[in-house]
Structures are given as structure tokens and as C-alpha cells.
Design a protein around this motif. Structure first.
Motif, PDB file in Angstrom:
ATOM      1  N   ARG A 221       0.797  -1.235   0.000  1.00 36.33           N
ATOM      2  CA  ARG A 221       0.000   0.000   0.000  1.00 36.33           C
ATOM      3  C   ARG A 221       0.829   1.285   0.000  1.00 36.33           C
ATOM      4  O   ARG A 221       0.283   2.370   0.205  1.00 36.33           O
ATOM      5  N   LYS A 222       2.133   1.187  -0.219  1.00 36.85           N
ATOM      6  CA  LYS A 222       2.976   2.378  -0.097  1.00 36.85           C
ATOM      7  C   LYS A 222       2.811   3.322  -1.292  1.00 36.85           C
ATOM      8  O   LYS A 222       2.175   2.991  -2.298  1.00 36.85           O
ATOM      9  N   SER A 223       3.439   4.500  -1.171  1.00 38.09           N
ATOM     10  CA  SER A 223       3.295   5.516  -2.209  1.00 38.09           C
ATOM     11  C   SER A 223       3.868   5.054  -3.538  1.00 38.09           C
ATOM     12  O   SER A 223       3.448   5.544  -4.601  1.00 38.09           O
ATOM     13  N   MET A 224       4.820   4.109  -3.537  1.00 35.76           N
ATOM     14  CA  MET A 224       5.346   3.599  -4.804  1.00 35.76           C
ATOM     15  C   MET A 224       4.248   2.896  -5.608  1.00 35.76           C
ATOM     16  O   MET A 224       4.315   2.822  -6.832  1.00 35.76           O
ATOM     17  N   ILE A 225       3.233   2.400  -4.903  1.00 37.36           N
ATOM     18  CA  ILE A 225       2.060   1.823  -5.557  1.00 37.36           C
ATOM     19  C   ILE A 225       1.063   2.929  -5.894  1.00 37.36           C
ATOM     20  O   ILE A 225       0.597   3.063  -7.029  1.00 37.36           O
ATOM     21  N   GLY A 226       0.742   3.738  -4.893  1.00 39.73           N
ATOM     22  CA  GLY A 226      -0.283   4.766  -5.069  1.00 39.73           C
ATOM     23  C   GLY A 226       0.077   5.823  -6.082  1.00 39.73           C
ATOM     24  O   GLY A 226      -0.761   6.231  -6.903  1.00 39.73           O
ATOM     25  N   ASP A 227       1.332   6.294  -6.055  1.00 41.01           N
ATOM     26  CA  ASP A 227       1.737   7.354  -6.981  1.00 41.01           C
ATOM     27  C   ASP A 227       1.801   6.842  -8.420  1.00 41.01           C
ATOM     28  O   ASP A 227       1.450   7.562  -9.357  1.00 41.01           O
ATOM     29  N   LEU A 228       2.244   5.604  -8.587  1.00 42.13           N
ATOM     30  CA  LEU A 228       2.316   5.031  -9.925  1.00 42.13           C
ATOM     31  C   LEU A 228       0.921   4.835 -10.515  1.00 42.13           C
ATOM     32  O   LEU A 228       0.667   5.156 -11.682  1.00 42.13           O
ATOM     33  N   LEU A 229       0.004   4.318  -9.704  1.00 39.52           N
ATOM     34  CA  LEU A 229      -1.330   3.960 -10.194  1.00 39.52           C
ATOM     35  C   LEU A 229      -2.366   5.057  -9.974  1.00 39.52           C
ATOM     36  O   LEU A 229      -3.494   4.928 -10.442  1.00 39.52           O
ATOM     37  N   GLN A 230      -1.971   6.115  -9.236  1.00 41.90           N
ATOM     38  CA  GLN A 230      -2.920   7.171  -8.855  1.00 41.90           C
ATOM     39  C   GLN A 230      -4.103   6.571  -8.089  1.00 41.90           C
ATOM     40  O   GLN A 230      -5.266   6.751  -8.446  1.00 41.90           O
ATOM     41  N   ARG A 231      -3.747   5.858  -7.018  1.00 39.48           N
ATOM     42  CA  ARG A 231      -4.755   5.213  -6.178  1.00 39.48           C
ATOM     43  C   ARG A 231      -4.570   5.626  -4.724  1.00 39.48           C
ATOM     44  O   ARG A 231      -3.435   5.725  -4.236  1.00 39.48           O
ATOM     45  N   ASP A 232      -5.690   5.841  -4.022  1.00 44.37           N
ATOM     46  CA  ASP A 232      -5.642   6.085  -2.581  1.00 44.37           C
ATOM     47  C   ASP A 232      -5.216   4.813  -1.864  1.00 44.37           C
ATOM     48  O   ASP A 232      -5.232   3.713  -2.437  1.00 44.37           O
ATOM     49  N   THR A 233      -4.871   4.922  -0.573  1.00 46.91           N
ATOM     50  CA  THR A 233      -4.330   3.774   0.153  1.00 46.91           C
ATOM     51  C   THR A 233      -5.288   2.590   0.173  1.00 46.91           C
ATOM     52  O   THR A 233      -4.847   1.438   0.159  1.00 46.91           O
ATOM     53  N   ASN A 234      -6.591   2.848   0.194  1.00 43.77           N
ATOM     54  CA  ASN A 234      -7.551   1.734   0.243  1.00 43.77           C
ATOM     55  C   ASN A 234      -7.840   1.147  -1.130  1.00 43.77           C
ATOM     56  O   ASN A 234      -8.697   0.270  -1.267  1.00 43.77           O
ATOM     57  N   GLU A 235      -7.124   1.626  -2.165  1.00 48.05           N
ATOM     58  CA  GLU A 235      -7.322   1.110  -3.525  1.00 48.05           C
ATOM     59  C   GLU A 235      -6.025   0.542  -4.101  1.00 48.05           C
ATOM     60  O   GLU A 235      -5.874   0.457  -5.322  1.00 48.05           O
ATOM     61  N   ARG A 236      -5.133   0.109  -3.239  1.00 45.86           N
ATOM     62  CA  ARG A 236      -3.804  -0.308  -3.688  1.00 45.86           C
ATOM     63  C   ARG A 236      -3.572  -1.821  -3.577  1.00 45.86           C
ATOM     64  O   ARG A 236      -2.439  -2.283  -3.643  1.00 45.86           O
ATOM     65  N   LEU A 237      -4.639  -2.590  -3.428  1.00 45.46           N
ATOM     66  CA  LEU A 237      -4.477  -4.030  -3.235  1.00 45.46           C
ATOM     67  C   LEU A 237      -3.826  -4.689  -4.444  1.00 45.46           C
ATOM     68  O   LEU A 237      -2.851  -5.432  -4.301  1.00 45.46           O
ATOM     69  N   ALA A 238      -4.338  -4.449  -5.629  1.00 48.06           N
ATOM     70  CA  ALA A 238      -3.799  -5.115  -6.822  1.00 48.06           C
ATOM     71  C   ALA A 238      -2.326  -4.764  -7.011  1.00 48.06           C
ATOM     72  O   ALA A 238      -1.493  -5.646  -7.283  1.00 48.06           O
TER      73      ALA A 238
END
Length: 279
Positions: A221-238
């Protein structure tokens, strides 16, 4: 083939294992406040153990970017009851996520088997304490401190510099009398790294195996996931699951995650596929 031992407990790391994140804090980046009471944290531990976590990582101080420090007393009041509950109720490895020698000592006395330190035992007295407790320790790389680590991280070669730092910390711990078999390494995704740095680390993870020690990865759920995908923390499962699978394929032995059930499923599919290659 790696394994870790703590007292009479032994954990094989021949296949990747899942470490569940239990933040007993009001301000952690992803789940801050969700498990802030002892009751909430204990209920979450029941859940993740049933889902297949072999290690629970209990922390009482947030290390998210910009996080404020907490006192020893506050940290102890958060984590010790949860450690005691877990030790009594579950046959699972208990990790204490702390940098404070006093917390390490009391956590191990309460039943913790492993120390997970984002500061790689650099706080005064931490190496001596961890060595005296004779439990496995995870040493993590961080550029700067949580309060400032994301201001402007810079590297000439991020994996080379992370590996060099961890190698020096290993040597320091060995010189202090810590057995080599008690040491685990974490390159520190998100701790003083840009988006590009994080993906360079993930791509070059096999280089860290040059130190011949188990590797722990925490990118859930870190920002390396969120910033790449433009997803909030609760949308970073995939994205988190993709990162976990890549890390496992790159040889990581321990995956520190929020979403235990889903990560266990990913590892089972990967394991079955790999097993079929050798039939």
C-alpha cells in the motif's frame, strides 16, 4: 536455505512467508486508527493468523513520512498488552517494530521473537540490547529520518548504496557479538526513496542476496504503488499484490503486508506453478 530461530521456535524461509502489519497507532499511513486500541489490535491478530500469517509485526510508533516520535512509555503501553495476548493465544512468530532498546527488551520479555528496526539498530544502545536478547533482528535501510526522509532523497546507485549501508551495519552487529544467523535485511522501500528509486530496488533485488542473508520486503500500500497507479491507500491491493509477487520471484523470504489472505493466495499460486516446473 535460510531459517530463523528464537528460543525454541524455528521458522523455515525455504518458501516466502507472510508477515502481517499490526500498527497499534493513531497515525500510520494506511491503517492508522483502525487497530489503535488493544482490543482492535488483538482482533486483527486473530484475523491475520487465521488467514495464514506466520509472523505478526506489532508496532506502536508510526514511521510514515513526517511522523512524530512517541515516548518509550507511550510505545510500551500500546504494544506490550498486544504482544502478551498474542503470545498467549497463538503459536505465531511475534515481531516488535521498534528502534528503542527499552521497548526491545520489554517486548522480548513479553513474548516477542524478532526485532524489526527501521533504523538498523543505530539508536544509542540498540545493538548491545539486540545482541544481548539473542533474537533475530531485521536491519532496514533509511535515508534520513521519518520526519525528513522524503524531502529530497538522492543516490548515485540506489541498490549499490543500500547494499553497502546494510553490509556495514551487518559488520557492526557481528563485531558487537551478534550471530550472523540472527540478521535479516530490508532495503527500505519508501524510506528516503523516490518513485524511481523504489522500482530500481525492486528490479535489482537479487543484488541484495550478495550478502547471503534473508531479505524482508515491505511495499504493501505504499506511495510507490499509489503514486504510480494514482490510487488512494484503500485502492492499492492489486498493485501491492503485484509487488509482493515480484519480490517473491526475486528471492525475498519475508513479505510484510496489510492484506494477508490475498498475499497468501498469490504465494500459493506461485508455489504451485514453480513446483510444476520440477515435475
Amino acid at each position: 536455505m535460510f531459517e530463523i530461530k528464537s528460543g525454541d521456535k524455528t521458522l523455515s524461509l525455504t518458501s516466502p512467508v507472510v508477515m502481517a502489519i499490526i500498527n497499534v497507532t493513531p497515525d500510520s499511513f494506511s491503517d492508522g486508527g483502525q487497530h489503535a486500541t488493544v482490543e482492535q489490535a488483538c482482533a486483527q491478530i486473530d484475523k491475520v493468523v487465521s488467514e495464514g500469517a506466520l509472523i505478526v509485526d506489532i508496532g506502536g510508533e508510526s514511521t510514515r513520512p513526517g511522523a512524530e516520535a512517541v515516548s518509550v512509555e507511550e510505545e510500551l503501553s500500546r504494544v506490550i498488552p498486544v504482544i502478551e495476548y498474542t503470545a498467549k493465544q497463538h503459536d505465531v512468530w511475534i515481531s516488535i517494530d521498534t528502534s528503542k532498546p527499552e521497548v526491545m527488551e520489554k517486548a522480548v520479555a513479553a513474548g516477542a521473537h524478532l526485532i524489526n528496526d527501521v533504523r538498523a539498530l543505530q539508536e544509542p544502545g540498540a545493538v548491545a540490547m539486540a545482541t544481548s536478547l539473542d533474537v533475530p533482528v531485521c536491519l532496514m535501510h533509511m535515508q534520513g529520518q521519518p520526519q525528513n526522509m522524503q524531502d529530497a532523497p538522492q543516490y548515485e546507485d540506489v541498490m549499490q548504496q543500500v547494499t553497502e549501508f546494510l553490509s556495514l551495519r551487518v559488520d557492526y552487529c557481528l563485531a558487537a557479538g551478534m550471530p550472523r544467523e540472527n540478521i535479516i535485511l530490508d532495503p527500505g522501500f519508501g524510506f528516503g526513496k523516490t518513485l524511481e528509486h523504489n522500482y530500481q530496488l525492486l528490479a535489482k533485488l537479487p543484488e541484495l542476496h550478495s550478502l547471503h542473508l534473508p531479505v524482508l520486503i515491505g511495499l504493501s500500500r505504499k506511495s510507490m504503488i499509489g503514486d504510480l497507479l494514482q490510487r488512494d491507500t484503500n485502492e492499492r491491493l492489486a498493485g501491492s499484490l503485484a509487488g509482493a509477487m515480484i519480490a517473491a520471484q526475486q528471492g525475498a523470504q519475508i513479505l510484510r503486508v496489510h492484506d494477508v489472505k490475498e498475499t497468501v493466495d498469490v504465494l500459493k499460486v506461485m508455489s504451485a506453478t514453480m513446483a510444476s516446473l520440477h515435475q
